[in-house]
Design a protein around this motif. Structure first.
Motif: not given
Length: 153
Positions: A20-43
């Motif tokens: 599970d992940f939680k954003c540290l700040a309110s956001t209207t999109d999923n950019k933080y998780l999408s970028v993280f997941m993209r990097k994780l999957v590549v790794c």
């Protein structure tokens, strides 16, 4: 569940890991998780030389920051315990300042292609991601969920 079925056509054993992940700040999109997941999957693809499936769902309560429930699916012949992957996630999280991570109890499930019981246990755990409450509290153009898009072997 579609990605679970598809990946079982590629590998007779899978390892599903819940994180599970939680954003540290309110956001209207999923950019933080999408970028993280993209990097994780590549790794993970590079490290284990296998397909990496995933699914995530966004949940948000009123005006609080969103949180995400995720599941990763990896070749169970190459990965049979989540410890190294969890260490990798923790080290990647330390390098950024947008997400916190939480590892739930009983976070992994070995799944066998010809063992309905192992598949049912994983599906039952995944069913929590499908709960309706706390979904839809987002801008119209923002997704409630995303999955990998692997095709059958």
């Amino acid at each position: 569940m579609d990605q679970l079925s598809v990946l079982l056509t590629h590998y007779s054993r899978l390892l599903m890991i819940r994180v599970d992940f939680k954003c540290l700040a309110s956001t209207t999109d999923n950019k933080y998780l999408s970028v993280f997941m993209r990097k994780l999957v590549v790794c993970l693809k590079k490290q284990y030389r296998c397909l990496v499936g995933y699914t995530w769902v966004r949940e948000q309560v009123e005006d609080k920051a969103p949180h995400y429930h995720t599941a990763l699916f990896l070749n169970g012949h190459k990965v049979n315990h989540p410890s190294s992957i969890i260490k990798r996630i923790m080290s990647m999280i330390e390098d950024q300042q947008t997400l916190n991570v939480y590892i739930p109890k009983n976070c992994y499930y070995p799944i066998l292609r010809h063992c309905e019981r192992s598949q049912q246990a994983a599906i039952y755990r995944l069913s929590y991601l499908a709960k309706h409450i706390t979904k839809g509290n987002r801008p119209r153009q923002t997704k409630d969920y995303q999955t990998s898009r692997h095709r059958q072997a």
